[in-house]
Design an enzyme around this catalytic site. Structure first.
Site, short mmCIF file in Angstrom:
data_model
loop_
_atom_site.label_atom_id
_atom_site.label_comp_id
_atom_site.label_asym_id
_atom_site.label_seq_id
_atom_site.Cartn_x
_atom_site.Cartn_y
_atom_site.Cartn_z
N GLY A 1 0.82 -1.22 0.00
CA GLY A 1 0.00 0.00 0.00
C GLY A 1 0.85 1.26 0.00
O GLY A 1 2.08 1.22 -0.14
N TYR A 2 0.18 2.37 0.15
CA TYR A 2 0.85 3.68 0.02
C TYR A 2 1.93 3.88 1.09
O TYR A 2 3.13 3.96 0.77
CB TYR A 2 -0.23 4.77 0.10
CG TYR A 2 0.28 6.19 0.10
CD1 TYR A 2 1.31 6.60 -0.74
CD2 TYR A 2 -0.29 7.14 0.95
CE1 TYR A 2 1.76 7.93 -0.73
CE2 TYR A 2 0.14 8.45 0.96
CZ TYR A 2 1.17 8.84 0.13
OH TYR A 2 1.61 10.13 0.14
N ASN B 1 -3.24 -8.56 0.80
CA ASN B 1 -4.20 -9.30 -0.05
C ASN B 1 -4.47 -8.54 -1.35
O ASN B 1 -5.31 -8.97 -2.14
CB ASN B 1 -5.51 -9.58 0.70
CG ASN B 1 -6.28 -8.32 1.04
OD1 ASN B 1 -5.81 -7.21 0.76
ND2 ASN B 1 -7.45 -8.48 1.61
N ASN C 1 -6.37 -3.26 -2.30
CA ASN C 1 -6.33 -1.83 -2.65
C ASN C 1 -4.92 -1.45 -3.09
O ASN C 1 -4.47 -0.33 -2.84
CB ASN C 1 -6.79 -1.00 -1.43
CG ASN C 1 -7.04 0.45 -1.78
OD1 ASN C 1 -7.27 0.79 -2.94
ND2 ASN C 1 -6.96 1.33 -0.80
N LYS D 1 -9.33 2.34 4.78
CA LYS D 1 -8.97 3.67 5.28
C LYS D 1 -9.82 4.82 4.74
O LYS D 1 -9.48 5.98 4.97
CB LYS D 1 -7.51 3.94 4.97
CG LYS D 1 -7.21 3.93 3.48
CD LYS D 1 -5.83 4.46 3.16
CE LYS D 1 -5.61 4.56 1.68
NZ LYS D 1 -4.35 5.12 1.29
N SER E 1 -4.06 7.09 13.71
CA SER E 1 -4.38 8.29 12.93
C SER E 1 -4.73 9.44 13.85
O SER E 1 -5.29 9.24 14.94
CB SER E 1 -5.57 7.97 12.03
OG SER E 1 -6.11 9.15 11.48
N TYR F 1 -14.54 4.30 10.43
CA TYR F 1 -13.08 4.20 10.22
C TYR F 1 -12.33 4.73 11.44
O TYR F 1 -11.45 4.06 11.99
CB TYR F 1 -12.67 5.00 8.97
CG TYR F 1 -11.21 5.37 8.96
CD1 TYR F 1 -10.24 4.42 8.65
CD2 TYR F 1 -10.78 6.66 9.30
CE1 TYR F 1 -8.89 4.75 8.68
CE2 TYR F 1 -9.44 6.99 9.32
CZ TYR F 1 -8.51 6.04 9.01
OH TYR F 1 -7.18 6.36 9.05
N LYS G 1 -9.84 2.83 14.48
CA LYS G 1 -8.50 3.21 14.95
C LYS G 1 -8.49 3.34 16.48
O LYS G 1 -7.55 2.89 17.14
CB LYS G 1 -8.05 4.53 14.30
CG LYS G 1 -7.76 4.41 12.81
CD LYS G 1 -6.60 3.46 12.52
CE LYS G 1 -6.40 3.17 11.05
NZ LYS G 1 -5.46 2.07 10.77
N ASN H 1 -9.00 12.01 -1.19
CA ASN H 1 -8.05 12.84 -0.45
C ASN H 1 -7.55 14.00 -1.30
O ASN H 1 -7.56 13.95 -2.52
CB ASN H 1 -6.87 11.99 0.04
CG ASN H 1 -7.32 10.94 1.05
OD1 ASN H 1 -7.23 9.75 0.79
ND2 ASN H 1 -7.84 11.39 2.17
C1 UD1 Z 1 -9.07 11.84 6.59
C2 UD1 Z 1 -8.99 11.32 8.01
C3 UD1 Z 1 -7.67 10.64 8.25
C4 UD1 Z 1 -7.48 9.57 7.22
C5 UD1 Z 1 -7.48 10.21 5.86
C6 UD1 Z 1 -7.27 9.14 4.80
C7 UD1 Z 1 -10.27 12.58 9.62
C8 UD1 Z 1 -10.30 13.77 10.51
N1 UD1 Z 1 -9.15 12.41 8.94
O1 UD1 Z 1 -8.20 12.95 6.53
O2 UD1 Z 1 -7.67 10.05 9.53
O3 UD1 Z 1 -6.28 8.91 7.47
O4 UD1 Z 1 -8.73 10.85 5.66
O5 UD1 Z 1 -8.39 8.77 4.15
O6 UD1 Z 1 -11.19 11.81 9.54
N2 UD1 Z 1 -10.36 18.62 0.57
C9 UD1 Z 1 -10.86 19.49 -0.42
N3 UD1 Z 1 -11.15 18.97 -1.64
C10 UD1 Z 1 -10.98 17.65 -1.95
C11 UD1 Z 1 -10.46 16.77 -0.95
C12 UD1 Z 1 -10.17 17.31 0.30
O7 UD1 Z 1 -11.04 20.68 -0.16
O8 UD1 Z 1 -11.27 17.24 -3.07
C13 UD1 Z 1 -10.01 19.18 1.88
C14 UD1 Z 1 -10.78 18.56 3.03
O9 UD1 Z 1 -11.94 19.28 3.28
C15 UD1 Z 1 -9.77 18.68 4.15
C16 UD1 Z 1 -8.41 18.58 3.47
O10 UD1 Z 1 -8.65 18.86 2.10
O11 UD1 Z 1 -9.85 19.94 4.74
C17 UD1 Z 1 -7.76 17.21 3.60
O12 UD1 Z 1 -8.71 16.23 3.23
P1 UD1 Z 1 -8.31 14.69 3.03
O13 UD1 Z 1 -7.09 14.60 2.19
O14 UD1 Z 1 -9.54 13.96 2.56
O15 UD1 Z 1 -7.87 14.20 4.47
P2 UD1 Z 1 -8.63 14.32 5.88
O16 UD1 Z 1 -10.09 14.38 5.70
O17 UD1 Z 1 -7.96 15.41 6.65
#
Ligand code: UD1
Length: 338
Positions: A11-12, A33, A36, A86, A126, A151, A155, A201
């Protein structure tokens, strides 16, 4: 030769950690496995390090199959347990799969470790366990808040399972590593994050938008109580993060742990907003990033970043890479995918 078992090693974060482990002189056995990740990652790891890690395509929730892995690979010094589901949003849709996969895999490991005399476990936790904290930055003593998603709950429960089992006397010591937001790729651009489908993400979405795969980035909210109104996170370079795992394993094998279960925040100690990510990406890569501001995303916390003092002083570890270089590495990796 010191031997470690890495679950989720294709994985990553797992693949970057396997590279660092091999480069630190560890012999690595990967269990994954491939639900992902791709088997080709093994080859990529070998291209970077010159060493092919042993690979067992096994589901960590399968007790009998995992037992065969421990029989086939004796004298494992430590296990780093990455294998887990995740995706926060998906966990809300499929809670039973998340509880089954994430909890049972840990239960299998904690059952087998004493039997095969493996005394050391590093667990991928996390910052999600803190929820929206009352005070920033968060230290390891900051109280955990009720989880916002299945999720996040897995954790928290996994942290508790390890703590309770160790407290009850199983001959295992644990290190719980609470990751903030891992981003970026190996500088070789041979391994990186491989999101399936539309990325959830931020950084994979940013790089896919820059590559023209997505028309524009959607920024979830600019009305938060932060300097520019967008959410703040602590973005940590994945290679820096991977290195912390090697420090943790070294610490366990050298019997330097001060408690049977230790907890460390792994972040940079700096909070960065979504808009700052956009601007820094543009500056680092010279690529313009189209974006629009949309509604807040359900379940997002406003801001969090780590107090890394404990990891810095106790592990002697700290994040080194700049945000510019880290975002450039993510972009370099994205360009290899086209
Ligand atoms: C979440 C989880 C973290 C998990 C990670 C991996 C929480 C608090 N955190 O991180 O534990 O390990 O996901 O899946 O639950 N954003 C945008 N546009 C996008 C995508 C994201 O603006 O298209 C913003 C989000 O609103 C956030 C930031 O970017 O403010 C980071 O988002 P993301 O990368 O999804 O990570 P988390 O939500 O912080």
């Amino acid at each position: 030769m010191k031997k470690i078992l890495v679950t989720g090693g294709t994985g990553y974060i797992g693949s970057h950690t396997v590279v660092e482990a091999q480069q630190a002189g560890y012999e690595v056995v990967i269990v994954d496995n491939l639900c992902n990740s791709q088997v080709g990652v093994i080859e990529r790891i070998q291209q970077i390090t010159g060493i092919r890690p042993a690979f067992e395509q096994v589901d960590c929730t399968d007790m009998a199959a995992m037992e065969e892995v421990f029989k086939k690979h004796p004298q494992i010094g430590a296990v780093i347990h990455f294998a887990a589901f995740k995706a926060v949003g998906e966990s809300v849709q499929k809670p039973l799969q998340y509880y089954h996969n994430n909890l049972r895999s840990l239960w299998v490991l904690l059952t087998l470790l004493p039997k095969y005399e493996v005394g050391n476990l590093v667990f991928s936790s996390s910052c999600t366990v803190y929820g929206q904290p009352d005070h920033l930055p968060v230290t390891e003593q900051t109280p955990r808040k009720p989880a916002e998603s299945p999720y996040g709950n897995t954790k928290q429960i996994c942290e508790d399972i390890i703590t309770d089992a160790v407290r009850a006397g199983i001959p295992v010591q644990g290190i719980l590593l609470r990751y903030f937001n891992p981003i970026g790729s190996h500088p070789s651009a041979k391994i990186g994050e491989l999101p399936i489908g539309t990325p959830q993400n931020l950084v994979p979405f940013v790089t896919q938008t820059a590559a023209g795969i997505r028309p524009q980035l959607r920024i979830f909210g600019n009305d938060y109580n932060t300097p520019d109104g967008s959410c703040i996170r602590d973005y940590i370079n994945v290679v820096d993060l991977a290195k912390a795992h090697i420090v943790a394993v070294d610490r366990m094998l050298k019997k330097q742990c001060k408690k049977p279960v230790e907890v460390f925040n792994l972040g940079t100690g700096k909070g960065v907003s979504v808009l700052e990510i956009v601007r820094t990406f543009e500056r680092a890569t010279g690529v313009k990033l189209p974006y629009e501001i949309v509604e807040r995303r359900a379940g997002d916390i406003e801001q969090i970043w780590a107090d890394t003092t404990f990891a810095n002083t106790e592990l002697g570890w700290q994040a080194h890479e700049t945000l510019e270089d880290t975002l450039s590495s993510a972009w370099k990796w994205q360009q290899t995918l086209q």
